[in-house]
Design an enzyme around this catalytic site. Sequence first.
Site, short mmCIF file in Angstrom:
data_model
loop_
_atom_site.label_atom_id
_atom_site.label_comp_id
_atom_site.label_asym_id
_atom_site.label_seq_id
_atom_site.Cartn_x
_atom_site.Cartn_y
_atom_site.Cartn_z
N GLU A 1 -43.67 -2.93 4.41
CA GLU A 1 -44.89 -3.63 4.81
C GLU A 1 -44.48 -5.05 5.16
O GLU A 1 -44.27 -5.88 4.27
CB GLU A 1 -45.91 -3.60 3.68
CG GLU A 1 -46.35 -2.21 3.26
CD GLU A 1 -47.08 -1.46 4.35
OE1 GLU A 1 -47.49 -2.09 5.35
OE2 GLU A 1 -47.24 -0.23 4.22
N VAL B 1 -35.65 -9.74 5.19
CA VAL B 1 -35.33 -9.01 3.97
C VAL B 1 -35.62 -7.53 4.14
O VAL B 1 -34.93 -6.68 3.56
CB VAL B 1 -36.09 -9.60 2.76
CG1 VAL B 1 -35.79 -8.81 1.49
CG2 VAL B 1 -35.72 -11.07 2.57
N GLY B 2 -36.63 -7.21 4.94
CA GLY B 2 -36.93 -5.80 5.21
C GLY B 2 -35.73 -5.07 5.79
O GLY B 2 -35.45 -3.91 5.45
#
Length: 487
Positions: free
Chosen positions: A241, A223-224
């Site tokens: 993060e 998803v990052g």
Amino acid sequence: MGITENPHPSTAPRESRALSELELPPVVPESAENIVEIVASMHDVVATRLAHPRRFRASQLKALERMLEAHEQDFVDALADDLGKSGVEAKMTEIDMVRAEIDHAQLHLSEWMESKAVKIPLALHPAAAKIEPQPLGVVLVIGAWNYPLQLILAPLVASIAAGNVTVLKPSELAPATSALLGRLVPQFMDRRACAVVQGGASTSKVLLEQHFDHIFYTGGERVGKIVARAAAEHLTPVTLELGGKSPAVVMDGSSVAVARRLAFGKFMNAGQTCVAPDYVLAVGDAARHLEKQLSKAITGFYGKNPLASRDYGRIVNTAHFQRLVAMLGDGDVVVGGGYDEDTLQIEPTVITNVHPDSALLREEIFGPILPVIAVDSFDAAVRFINARPTPLVAYLFSENPRLQSSFGDQVRAGAIVHNAPSLHLAVPSLPFGGVGASGMGAYHGRHGFERLSQMRAVMGKTTVVDTLKAVYPPYTWAKSKIIKRMM
């Protein structure tokens, strides 16, 4: 009951800690039209400079503090409902962590907001220059489900301190906490400067189509990448993060303290912690001793039946539970291995003889399974780590200063921590963030303030005396010599 028969069934029912007394409404996703309107209104607020003054920032930090104080038990109950967290663990790892960030920001806010003068080359005198922190504007914070309160509110503290307005997107996989935030944040925070948008992937998709001045995402690498691609469409800076497989190198497996600290760092929140030791590299005969000490440490923490312990949590949902159960067959279980599908719990488990190509060594485990891998030497452990993607943190359990120095020099990670897994998160003055595959950007304390600020350059030079005549054209031989000497 389980996917396979649980060899260690629970002997005592766990007390229900549902949120019926809160009467929280179900999480209703915002419509696309509402999301567009919310973000547009936030940009309008930025134009008014509402959130810029120190007094406003301080008032919002105080309001957030009051929310946590007034509704501490409500948040404890929500975290129990979402993840089975005990009250002590919920306060220690979620509520108190945010309070510490708030306290630190309140103490240092004036200092952080001050402009800082910088030196100017003598050739440019008389002049003055400084760096002044400026708010970025509208910040989107996308939270994670494993610490659904801490990982949404700690970035909010940084955003408030930096003078931004903020859109919060709590994780839909922690619905009780998300609903509670949706109810309480508008009651305590200035609605013009902080909004909560609830929903799942479709909500996040619409949010990411809007223009923000910074996007702060905590979660997984897959998803990052989606967040980063969406942000690139608007040239929006991001803080990611992520996580990864954080290793722990153990030199002395017979140490009781080492085993306890490993067990504490790994099995807190049922292993669903981004900085938890993902696997252990035990040097020499350390593995043989470590297995016994880990077994004792786990029993000491959670009793002979961890699934009945009030201090031990559960897996967030069925999909993650089944993924983890499938991993139990990737090696030899020497401690734990039991599970209960009805309660979504897996015992604290230690596995040895793990196949190099197994999911346990390819994927971030993010659950209560700890592979222990025997390696011949410290150097072999370092090579093992460096052959894999960069982790969020790398741990070394050794009191030897030479090894500690060598470990820090040779291993690339978001953080290097000796003998104390996960505790670096509790130090507000330390930056927390990844590098490479484990993320980009860092926050906590001043680092979060600066991450969500524009550190703007400001310079001024008087025109009363024009000392720049020497660098104006036409460029004669004499002027070129002067310019060279000045530069």
